[in-house]
Scaffold this active site. Structure first.
Site, short mmCIF file in Angstrom:
data_model
loop_
_atom_site.label_atom_id
_atom_site.label_comp_id
_atom_site.label_asym_id
_atom_site.label_seq_id
_atom_site.Cartn_x
_atom_site.Cartn_y
_atom_site.Cartn_z
N LEU A 88 0.85 -1.20 0.00
CA LEU A 88 0.00 0.00 0.00
C LEU A 88 0.88 1.24 0.00
O LEU A 88 1.66 1.46 0.93
CB LEU A 88 -0.90 0.01 1.23
CG LEU A 88 -1.82 -1.19 1.41
CD1 LEU A 88 -2.84 -0.91 2.49
CD2 LEU A 88 -2.52 -1.57 0.10
N ASN B 246 36.90 21.59 -17.55
CA ASN B 246 36.07 20.72 -18.40
C ASN B 246 34.85 21.43 -18.95
O ASN B 246 34.18 20.90 -19.81
CB ASN B 246 35.63 19.49 -17.61
CG ASN B 246 34.83 19.84 -16.37
OD1 ASN B 246 35.02 20.89 -15.77
ND2 ASN B 246 33.93 18.96 -16.00
N THR C 93 -7.12 2.03 4.43
CA THR C 93 -6.21 0.93 4.07
C THR C 93 -6.94 -0.28 3.47
O THR C 93 -6.41 -0.93 2.56
CB THR C 93 -5.37 0.50 5.29
OG1 THR C 93 -6.20 0.48 6.46
CG2 THR C 93 -4.23 1.48 5.54
N ASN D 5 51.19 11.23 -12.80
CA ASN D 5 51.22 12.00 -11.56
C ASN D 5 50.59 13.37 -11.82
O ASN D 5 51.06 14.12 -12.66
CB ASN D 5 52.67 12.17 -11.10
CG ASN D 5 52.74 12.68 -9.68
OD1 ASN D 5 52.01 13.62 -9.31
ND2 ASN D 5 53.61 12.10 -8.87
N ALA E 117 -0.50 4.41 -1.49
CA ALA E 117 -1.32 5.47 -2.09
C ALA E 117 -1.56 6.64 -1.15
O ALA E 117 -2.12 7.64 -1.54
CB ALA E 117 -2.66 4.90 -2.53
N GLN F 121 -5.54 3.59 -6.59
CA GLN F 121 -6.65 3.80 -5.67
C GLN F 121 -7.15 5.23 -5.95
O GLN F 121 -6.45 6.20 -5.64
CB GLN F 121 -6.17 3.67 -4.22
CG GLN F 121 -7.29 3.79 -3.21
CD GLN F 121 -6.79 3.97 -1.78
OE1 GLN F 121 -5.62 4.29 -1.56
NE2 GLN F 121 -7.67 3.78 -0.82
N ARG G 194 53.27 29.08 -19.75
CA ARG G 194 53.25 30.14 -18.72
C ARG G 194 54.20 31.22 -19.19
O ARG G 194 55.07 30.98 -20.04
CB ARG G 194 53.68 29.57 -17.37
CG ARG G 194 55.10 29.07 -17.41
CD ARG G 194 55.51 28.30 -16.17
NE ARG G 194 56.93 28.03 -16.21
CZ ARG G 194 57.51 26.98 -15.63
NH1 ARG G 194 56.77 26.08 -14.99
NH2 ARG G 194 58.80 26.82 -15.70
N ARG H 34 1.60 14.07 6.81
CA ARG H 34 2.40 14.36 7.99
C ARG H 34 3.89 14.53 7.69
O ARG H 34 4.66 14.97 8.53
CB ARG H 34 2.19 13.26 9.05
CG ARG H 34 0.80 13.29 9.68
CD ARG H 34 0.46 12.02 10.43
NE ARG H 34 0.06 10.92 9.54
CZ ARG H 34 -0.30 9.71 9.96
NH1 ARG H 34 -0.30 9.43 11.25
NH2 ARG H 34 -0.67 8.78 9.09
N LYS I 240 35.32 13.48 -10.74
CA LYS I 240 33.97 13.26 -11.26
C LYS I 240 34.08 12.66 -12.65
O LYS I 240 34.87 13.16 -13.46
CB LYS I 240 33.22 14.59 -11.33
CG LYS I 240 31.79 14.43 -11.80
CD LYS I 240 31.32 15.57 -12.70
CE LYS I 240 31.80 15.44 -14.11
NZ LYS I 240 31.17 16.35 -15.07
C1 UD1 Z 1 -1.78 2.09 10.13
C2 UD1 Z 1 -2.72 1.14 10.86
C3 UD1 Z 1 -2.35 1.09 12.33
C4 UD1 Z 1 -0.91 0.65 12.47
C5 UD1 Z 1 0.03 1.54 11.63
C6 UD1 Z 1 1.40 0.91 11.56
C7 UD1 Z 1 -4.88 1.13 9.69
C8 UD1 Z 1 -6.28 1.65 9.68
N1 UD1 Z 1 -4.08 1.57 10.68
O1 UD1 Z 1 -1.99 3.40 10.64
O2 UD1 Z 1 -3.18 0.18 13.02
O3 UD1 Z 1 -0.51 0.67 13.81
O4 UD1 Z 1 -0.44 1.64 10.27
O5 UD1 Z 1 2.33 1.73 10.93
O6 UD1 Z 1 -4.52 0.38 8.83
N2 UD1 Z 1 -2.73 3.95 2.38
C9 UD1 Z 1 -3.26 3.85 1.11
N3 UD1 Z 1 -4.51 4.31 0.88
C10 UD1 Z 1 -5.29 4.86 1.83
C11 UD1 Z 1 -4.74 4.98 3.13
C12 UD1 Z 1 -3.46 4.51 3.38
O7 UD1 Z 1 -2.59 3.34 0.20
O8 UD1 Z 1 -6.44 5.25 1.52
C13 UD1 Z 1 -1.37 3.45 2.61
C14 UD1 Z 1 -0.38 4.54 3.00
O9 UD1 Z 1 0.33 4.99 1.86
C15 UD1 Z 1 0.57 3.82 3.95
C16 UD1 Z 1 -0.29 2.71 4.54
O10 UD1 Z 1 -1.41 2.57 3.71
O11 UD1 Z 1 1.65 3.25 3.27
C17 UD1 Z 1 -0.70 3.00 5.97
O12 UD1 Z 1 -1.46 4.20 6.01
P1 UD1 Z 1 -1.24 5.27 7.14
O13 UD1 Z 1 -2.18 6.40 6.91
O14 UD1 Z 1 0.18 5.61 7.27
O15 UD1 Z 1 -1.74 4.45 8.41
P2 UD1 Z 1 -1.41 4.73 9.93
O16 UD1 Z 1 -2.24 5.86 10.41
O17 UD1 Z 1 0.04 4.83 10.11
CA CA Z 2 1.81 4.85 8.70
#
Ligand code: UD1
Ligand code: CA
Length: 462
Positions: free
Chosen positions: A19, A380, A92, A371, A21, A86, A434, A26, A345
């Site tokens: 995953l 260059n 998730t 040398n 997306a 997505q 020179r 943050r 380089k």
């Molecule tokens: C998530 C978990 C949490 C866990 C933590 C560990 C869920 C609901 N929560 O929280 O329990 O402790 O990870 O690190 O799963 N992503 C998508 N599409 C979306 C949302 C997220 O692809 O719609 C991907 C994000 O890019 C990321 C991953 O899913 O790689 C996790 O998403 P993130 O928002 O970071 O979840 P956390 O709040 O960290």
């Molecule tokens: Ca996360």
């Protein structure tokens, strides 16, 4: 017993869904989160490499709309990875279902790995899959983080995982649970879709939480378990501070691996490595050295303090630094010496050649045993294009020479110190570029005479 489990896991077919997306809000960055780097390698590449090394054959990557760069990175690292988009970021579980077509192809084990968990190791992925071979429908990785803020909490009773509660939805008692969700899940292929399709968005964020899969599986009378691992394996990266913490862990692992393979680090904690740094035998690295991406150091080479290397091949027995900078395209032949305040380089420095002090060697070839004297510069760049400098084997470039490229110094030729060389120098010739020195006998004492006269005059006037 352990071996049998491992073999059983090995026999099972598998699909990994990464995953990637999320918007990574943050991180406060214009760059997609999974493209940020740890040890010079993207978070996504770390995850993909671990998945591939754990023996998973099929890989799907879920990317956000417009994140072509993420899909391209996935293809670069794992050419047979299939990307799914997505379209809306609705959580998730919603993201996992973007890869529904891959799930429908059928696999015994489906591994769901978050793209922001770069420190995951192949062996840990194998541990996550192991319970499926024992009949569980779902397994997650749990850990006890020093700071649990932001992680889901694992509710475990009698060795069974009852539920995962997201922090925003957790009660005060649930928040006190130390065991957290590492974010990686293994689902048995035969029940995965049925579980995923039942996940709803009835929570504070109105997102489809993958973590709800646990309670749903249990309602379907299926078994869910948690496998506890070290924090360092599953550190999630949501912020730049967490990125820096993951970097520190990655550096410790890389240093340890290098030490275990026989590299000598005088002060390991001051040496920074890339995931792809490659060392031969009996290499010595002094304190405060930085290895950027794509560096190979062959047997017996010594990298002295405060050197910075990237995209460089350092041959056997070479000495680099202190205070040397090797940029991409540098190839140093056996026994070459690149000394203090020398920048190289896109240049080949052949066997035994030396540039020991204060030089810039760019877009160049330096033949064996040549040398290059202190302060030599290859000019260059003419303001529009880059040009090459060729220095033949055994040539001697006198100190503080400027070699204006394109230019060729023949084998065995000499260049007088302080020359500006604009035309090719034939082999074995001497080139002087020179102005000729002139001598004015007695000039200095005449000057002193004039000065003392002047001083008397001034005194006289006073
Ligand atoms: C998530 C978990 C949490 C866990 C933590 C560990 C869920 C609901 N929560 O929280 O329990 O402790 O990870 O690190 O799963 N992503 C998508 N599409 C979306 C949302 C997220 O692809 O719609 C991907 C994000 O890019 C990321 C991953 O899913 O790689 C996790 O998403 P993130 O928002 O970071 O979840 P956390 O709040 O960290
Ligand atoms: Ca996360």
């Amino acid at each position: 017993m352990v071996a049998r489990t491992a073999n059983r896991t090995f026999d099972r077919t598998s699909l990994a869904i990464i995953l990637a997306a999320g918007e990574g809000t943050r991180m406060a960055s214009a760059q997609p989160k999974v493209l940020h780097a740890v040890a010079g390698k993207s978070l996504l590449a770390h995850v993909l490499d671990a998945v591939a090394k754990s023996g998973v054959a099929a890989t799907a990557v879920v990317v956000g709309p417009g994140q072509d760069a993420v899909a391209a990175e996935a293809r670069r690292v794992t050419p047979n990875a299939v990307s799914f988009i997505q379209r809306e970021r609705r959580g998730t579980a919603h993201a996992v279902l973007a890869a529904r077509a891959a799930i429908e192809q059928g696999a015994d084990d489906i591994l769901i790995v978050y793209g922001d968990t770069p420190l995951i190791r192949p062996a840990t992925l194998a541990r996550l899959r192991a319970p499926l071979a024992e009949g569980a429908a779902l397994a997650v990785l749990g850990f006890r983080p020093a700071d649990p803020t932001g992680y889901g909490r694992l509710i475990v009773q009698n060795d069974e995982l009852i539920a995962i509660r997201e922090e925003t939805d957790a009660s005060v008692n649930e928040r006190a649970i130390a065991l957290c969700n590492g974010g990686l899940m293994a689902l048995a292929g035969d029940s995965a879709l049925a579980i995923l399709e039942r996940i709803g968005d009835d929570n504070r964020k109105r997102e489809f939480y993958l973590t709800d899969a646990v309670e749903i599986a249990r309602a379907m009378k299926l078994r869910a378990v948690a496998v506890e691992v070290e924090e360092d394996d599953v550190r999630g990266i949501n912020t730049k501070a967490q990125l820096a913490e993951a970097e520190a862990v990655a550096q410790q692992r890389l240093r340890k691996a290098a030490l275990d393979s026989g590299v000598t680090f005088v002060a390991p904690e001051t040496v920074f490595l890339s995931a792809d740094t490659n060392f031969g035998r009996d290499v010595v690295v002094e304190p405060y050295v930085i290895f950027g991406e794509k560096v190979t150091v062959e047997d017996g080479a010594v990298i002295h303090s405060f050197s910075h290397l990237a995209g460089a091949h350092v041959g056997k027995g070479v000495s680099v630094g202190p205070f040397a900078r090797l940029r991409p395209g540098t190839r140093l032949g056996e026994g070459a010496r690149i000394g203090n305040f020398v920048e190289v380089k896109e240049a080949v420095i052949e066997t035994g050649a030396k540039a020991n002090h204060l030089s810039y060697i760019g877009d160049a070839f330096v033949g064996a045993n040549a040398n290059v004297g202190a302060g030599t510069i290859t000019c260059n760049y003419d303001g529009a294009d880059k040009h090459r400098t060729t220095i033949g084997k055994g040539a001697f470039i006198g100190s503080n020479s400027a070699l204006v490229a394109p230019v060729e110094i023949g084998a065995g030729a000499y260049v007088g110190s302080g020359s500006v060389i604009t035309e090719n120098v034939p082999a074995d010739a001497l080139a002087l570029g020179r102005s000729r020195q002139t001598i004015k006998e007695g000039w200095a004492s005449r000057l002193r005479g004039l000065k003392s006269l002047g001083r008397k005059k001034t005194h006289a006037r006073d």
